[in-house]
Design a protein around this motif. Structure first.
Motif, PDB file in Angstrom:
ATOM      1  N   ASN A  74       0.829  -1.208   0.000  1.00 28.36           N
ATOM      2  CA  ASN A  74       0.000   0.000   0.000  1.00 28.36           C
ATOM      3  C   ASN A  74       0.864   1.260   0.000  1.00 28.36           C
ATOM      4  O   ASN A  74       0.549   2.245  -0.680  1.00 28.36           O
ATOM      5  CB  ASN A  74      -0.926   0.002   1.215  1.00 28.36           C
ATOM      6  N   LEU A  75       1.941   1.237   0.785  1.00 25.01           N
ATOM      7  CA  LEU A  75       2.811   2.401   0.841  1.00 25.01           C
ATOM      8  C   LEU A  75       3.525   2.639  -0.486  1.00 25.01           C
ATOM      9  O   LEU A  75       3.563   3.772  -0.986  1.00 25.01           O
ATOM     10  CB  LEU A  75       3.846   2.235   1.964  1.00 25.01           C
ATOM     11  N   LEU A  76       4.091   1.603  -1.060  1.00 24.77           N
ATOM     12  CA  LEU A  76       4.782   1.767  -2.336  1.00 24.77           C
ATOM     13  C   LEU A  76       3.812   2.244  -3.419  1.00 24.77           C
ATOM     14  O   LEU A  76       4.180   3.040  -4.295  1.00 24.77           O
ATOM     15  CB  LEU A  76       5.445   0.459  -2.756  1.00 24.77           C
ATOM     16  N   THR A  77       2.576   1.763  -3.350  1.00 21.00           N
ATOM     17  CA  THR A  77       1.559   2.245  -4.287  1.00 21.00           C
ATOM     18  C   THR A  77       1.319   3.729  -4.096  1.00 21.00           C
ATOM     19  O   THR A  77       1.289   4.497  -5.071  1.00 21.00           O
ATOM     20  CB  THR A  77       0.251   1.464  -4.088  1.00 21.00           C
ATOM     21  N   GLU A  78       1.147   4.153  -2.852  1.00 23.09           N
ATOM     22  CA  GLU A  78       0.941   5.575  -2.578  1.00 23.09           C
ATOM     23  C   GLU A  78       2.173   6.392  -2.972  1.00 23.09           C
ATOM     24  O   GLU A  78       2.048   7.540  -3.415  1.00 23.09           O
ATOM     25  CB  GLU A  78       0.629   5.783  -1.094  1.00 23.09           C
ATOM     26  N   GLY A 113       0.853   8.398   1.829  1.00 20.77           N
ATOM     27  CA  GLY A 113       2.174   7.802   1.873  1.00 20.77           C
ATOM     28  C   GLY A 113       2.984   8.324   3.048  1.00 20.77           C
ATOM     29  O   GLY A 113       3.707   7.563   3.706  1.00 20.77           O
ATOM     30  N   ASN A 114       2.860   9.613   3.330  1.00 23.29           N
ATOM     31  CA  ASN A 114       3.614  10.204   4.439  1.00 23.29           C
ATOM     32  C   ASN A 114       3.262   9.556   5.771  1.00 23.29           C
ATOM     33  O   ASN A 114       4.138   9.182   6.558  1.00 23.29           O
ATOM     34  CB  ASN A 114       3.351  11.709   4.520  1.00 23.29           C
ATOM     35  N   VAL A 115       1.969   9.418   6.048  1.00 22.14           N
ATOM     36  CA  VAL A 115       1.561   8.928   7.369  1.00 22.14           C
ATOM     37  C   VAL A 115       1.843   7.435   7.516  1.00 22.14           C
ATOM     38  O   VAL A 115       2.226   6.971   8.598  1.00 22.14           O
ATOM     39  CB  VAL A 115       0.076   9.265   7.639  1.00 22.14           C
ATOM     40  N   ILE A 116       1.690   6.662   6.439  1.00 24.85           N
ATOM     41  CA  ILE A 116       1.974   5.228   6.531  1.00 24.85           C
ATOM     42  C   ILE A 116       3.465   4.999   6.745  1.00 24.85           C
ATOM     43  O   ILE A 116       3.870   4.166   7.571  1.00 24.85           O
ATOM     44  CB  ILE A 116       1.473   4.486   5.272  1.00 24.85           C
ATOM     45  N   THR A 171      -6.582  -3.952   6.097  1.00 20.90           N
ATOM     46  CA  THR A 171      -5.232  -4.029   6.656  1.00 20.90           C
ATOM     47  C   THR A 171      -5.227  -3.519   8.090  1.00 20.90           C
ATOM     48  O   THR A 171      -4.644  -4.144   8.992  1.00 20.90           O
ATOM     49  CB  THR A 171      -4.247  -3.212   5.805  1.00 20.90           C
ATOM     50  N   GLY A 172      -5.884  -2.394   8.316  1.00 17.83           N
ATOM     51  CA  GLY A 172      -5.945  -1.854   9.668  1.00 17.83           C
ATOM     52  C   GLY A 172      -6.679  -2.762  10.626  1.00 17.83           C
ATOM     53  O   GLY A 172      -6.230  -2.988  11.765  1.00 17.83           O
ATOM     54  N   ARG A 173      -7.776  -3.330  10.187  1.00 14.44           N
ATOM     55  CA  ARG A 173      -8.580  -4.187  11.059  1.00 14.44           C
ATOM     56  C   ARG A 173      -7.832  -5.441  11.486  1.00 14.44           C
ATOM     57  O   ARG A 173      -8.026  -5.934  12.600  1.00 14.44           O
ATOM     58  CB  ARG A 173      -9.873  -4.574  10.333  1.00 14.44           C
ATOM     59  N   LEU A 174      -6.998  -5.965  10.606  1.00 12.82           N
ATOM     60  CA  LEU A 174      -6.272  -7.192  10.907  1.00 12.82           C
ATOM     61  C   LEU A 174      -4.895  -6.949  11.518  1.00 12.82           C
ATOM     62  O   LEU A 174      -4.167  -7.897  11.788  1.00 12.82           O
ATOM     63  CB  LEU A 174      -6.123  -8.037   9.635  1.00 12.82           C
ATOM     64  N   SER A 175      -4.552  -5.690  11.732  1.00 13.50           N
ATOM     65  CA  SER A 175      -3.208  -5.373  12.206  1.00 13.50           C
ATOM     66  C   SER A 175      -2.970  -5.751  13.661  1.00 13.50           C
ATOM     67  O   SER A 175      -1.833  -6.001  14.067  1.00 13.50           O
ATOM     68  CB  SER A 175      -2.934  -3.874  12.032  1.00 13.50           C
ATOM     69  N   GLY A 176      -4.018  -5.770  14.465  1.00 13.87           N
ATOM     70  CA  GLY A 176      -3.841  -6.013  15.893  1.00 13.87           C
ATOM     71  C   GLY A 176      -3.332  -4.794  16.638  1.00 13.87           C
ATOM     72  O   GLY A 176      -3.068  -4.869  17.844  1.00 13.87           O
ATOM     73  N   ASP A 177      -3.194  -3.672  15.950  1.00 16.02           N
ATOM     74  CA  ASP A 177      -2.701  -2.439  16.558  1.00 16.02           C
ATOM     75  C   ASP A 177      -3.774  -1.364  16.390  1.00 16.02           C
ATOM     76  O   ASP A 177      -4.043  -0.924  15.264  1.00 16.02           O
ATOM     77  CB  ASP A 177      -1.403  -1.994  15.878  1.00 16.02           C
ATOM     78  N   GLY A 228      -0.462  -0.664  -8.112  1.00 16.36           N
ATOM     79  CA  GLY A 228       0.841  -1.111  -7.633  1.00 16.36           C
ATOM     80  C   GLY A 228       1.329  -2.380  -8.287  1.00 16.36           C
ATOM     81  O   GLY A 228       2.293  -2.996  -7.791  1.00 16.36           O
ATOM     82  N   HIS A 229       0.735  -2.781  -9.404  1.00 19.66           N
ATOM     83  CA  HIS A 229       1.096  -4.074 -10.009  1.00 19.66           C
ATOM     84  C   HIS A 229       2.551  -4.115 -10.471  1.00 19.66           C
ATOM     85  O   HIS A 229       3.095  -5.190 -10.707  1.00 19.66           O
ATOM     86  CB  HIS A 229       0.160  -4.403 -11.177  1.00 19.66           C
ATOM     87  N   GLY A 230       3.195  -2.962 -10.596  1.00 20.00           N
ATOM     88  CA  GLY A 230       4.587  -2.949 -11.006  1.00 20.00           C
ATOM     89  C   GLY A 230       5.577  -3.153  -9.870  1.00 20.00           C
ATOM     90  O   GLY A 230       6.789  -3.209 -10.101  1.00 20.00           O
ATOM     91  N   ILE A 231       5.082  -3.286  -8.638  1.00 19.82           N
ATOM     92  CA  ILE A 231       5.955  -3.524  -7.491  1.00 19.82           C
ATOM     93  C   ILE A 231       6.653  -4.869  -7.656  1.00 19.82           C
ATOM     94  O   ILE A 231       6.046  -5.854  -8.094  1.00 19.82           O
ATOM     95  CB  ILE A 231       5.137  -3.502  -6.182  1.00 19.82           C
ATOM     96  N   ALA A 232       7.913  -4.929  -7.295  1.00 18.37           N
ATOM     97  CA  ALA A 232       8.667  -6.175  -7.403  1.00 18.37           C
ATOM     98  C   ALA A 232       7.986  -7.288  -6.622  1.00 18.37           C
ATOM     99  O   ALA A 232       7.543  -7.084  -5.482  1.00 18.37           O
ATOM    100  CB  ALA A 232      10.096  -5.964  -6.887  1.00 18.37           C
TER     101      ALA A 232
END
Length: 319
Positions: A74-78, A113-116, A171-177, A228-232
């Motif tokens: 998600n971050l690399l996409t942002e 992106g900044n906050v993540i 992602t947030g809901r499953l983070s446990g944080d 983000g499909h171009g992410i390695a």
């Protein structure tokens, strides 16, 4: 220079009043927020290197592994916002209400992106060196929208913004944080408002050019890929995210495609020509196939007993 087709120019001009109305609604609805307020700075400390702090170790992360992967994706996409800004500016223009929206959208997306990143570094959830190297590679690759027409661009962002909202929220809901959950819920609120803006434009496109809109929706839905499909190693990361129930074929069908299509009344609209009807038939067939694929995926996941890690459980073992 790219020559914009006459039909696209006419559509963008005809949509200008809708853009202005949507922009005014967005500005009245969107609430100001500050990324620094969502970052647990008290959990941070210096890294090794220039400041001589503590080196990062996988055992420092308390996030489930699939959640960590999702946050990185998600971050690399942002992070690829410079390319997205260029693409939507090329498609929608920089003048009038369109231009005002393009710049406003970019400014709001930049917060994500900044906050993540600040959260991930403050909590030592990821390897900072690997993250920065991945960012450099991904941004150097850039992004190009696979669709040339204005109607297709509007259709793509309508679905993509909702897909991004779903991915962030789960992602947030499953983070446990609770901090991560609250942060991503806030980001998801922005994505939802962006989706509403684009969805209304797509609705107006159906009114102005129903056949073109139907062809655009069918083209996008049948070939949709996340930005983000171009992410390695994106395929492996996506599979891990899907197996965790963060974003999978069932969610894509039920919580992204169908809500937008129902709101647009895609299967109830009249006045389509032969091309529009053929496109609608193709869309219907694709959705049926996707539904079967989603069922098979869910059955396989249940068969292997794979679930996202329980909230708060540390799945990133020590070396």
């Amino acid at each position: 220079m790219t020559t914009v087709p006459t039909a696209d120019i006419r559509l963008l001009l005809d949509l200008e009043p809708v853009v202005e109305a949507g922009l005014n609604r967005h500005l009245a609805t969107a609430k100001e927020w500050f990324p620094h307020e969502y970052v647990p700075w008290s959990r941070s400390r210096d890294f090794d290197g220039v400041l001589g702090g503590q080196a990062w170790d996988p055992g420092q992360s308390e996030l489930p592994e699939a959640v960590r992967t999702s946050l990185i994706v998600n971050l690399l996409t942002e992070d690829n916002l410079p390319s997205y800004h260029r693409v939507i500016a090329e498609h929608f223009g920089r003048d009038g209400a369109w231009g005002t929206w393009v710049h406003r959208w970019t400014a709001e997306e930049d917060r994500h992106g900044n906050v993540i990143r600040d959260y991930l570094l403050a909590t030592r959830a990821v390897d900072p060196v690997a993250l920065e190297r991945a960012r450099m590679v991904h941004l150097a690759t850039g992004f190009e929208l696979e669709y040339a027409g204005a109607a297709e661009a509007i259709a793509y962002v309508s679905f993509q913004e909702l897909a991004t909202r779903v991915a962030h929220r789960n992602t947030g809901r499953l983070s446990g944080d609770p901090v991560c959950d609250q942060l991503l819920a806030r980001v998801a609120q922005d994505e939802n408002l962006h989706m509403l803006f684009y969805r209304d434009l797509l609705d107006a496109t159906f009114d102005l050019a129903p056949d073109a809109a139907m062809r655009a929706v069918t083209t996008v839905v049948t070939s949709f890929r996340m930005p983000g499909h171009g992410i390695a190693d994106f395929a492996r990361k996506s599979a891990q995210i899907a197996m965790a129930g963060i974003y999978d074929p069932r969610l894509h069908h039920d919580e992204v495609l169908m809500p937008v299509l129902r709101r647009l009344r895609v299967f109830e609209r009249c006045g389509l020509g032969p091309d529009g009807e053929r496109a609608r038939d193709a869309l219907s067939g694709h959705l049926a196939r996707l539904d079967r694929i989603a069922n098979r995926f869910t059955e396989r996941r249940e068969a292997v007993g794979h679930r996202a890690a329980p909230a708060g459980h540390r799945t990133l073992g020590k070396k």
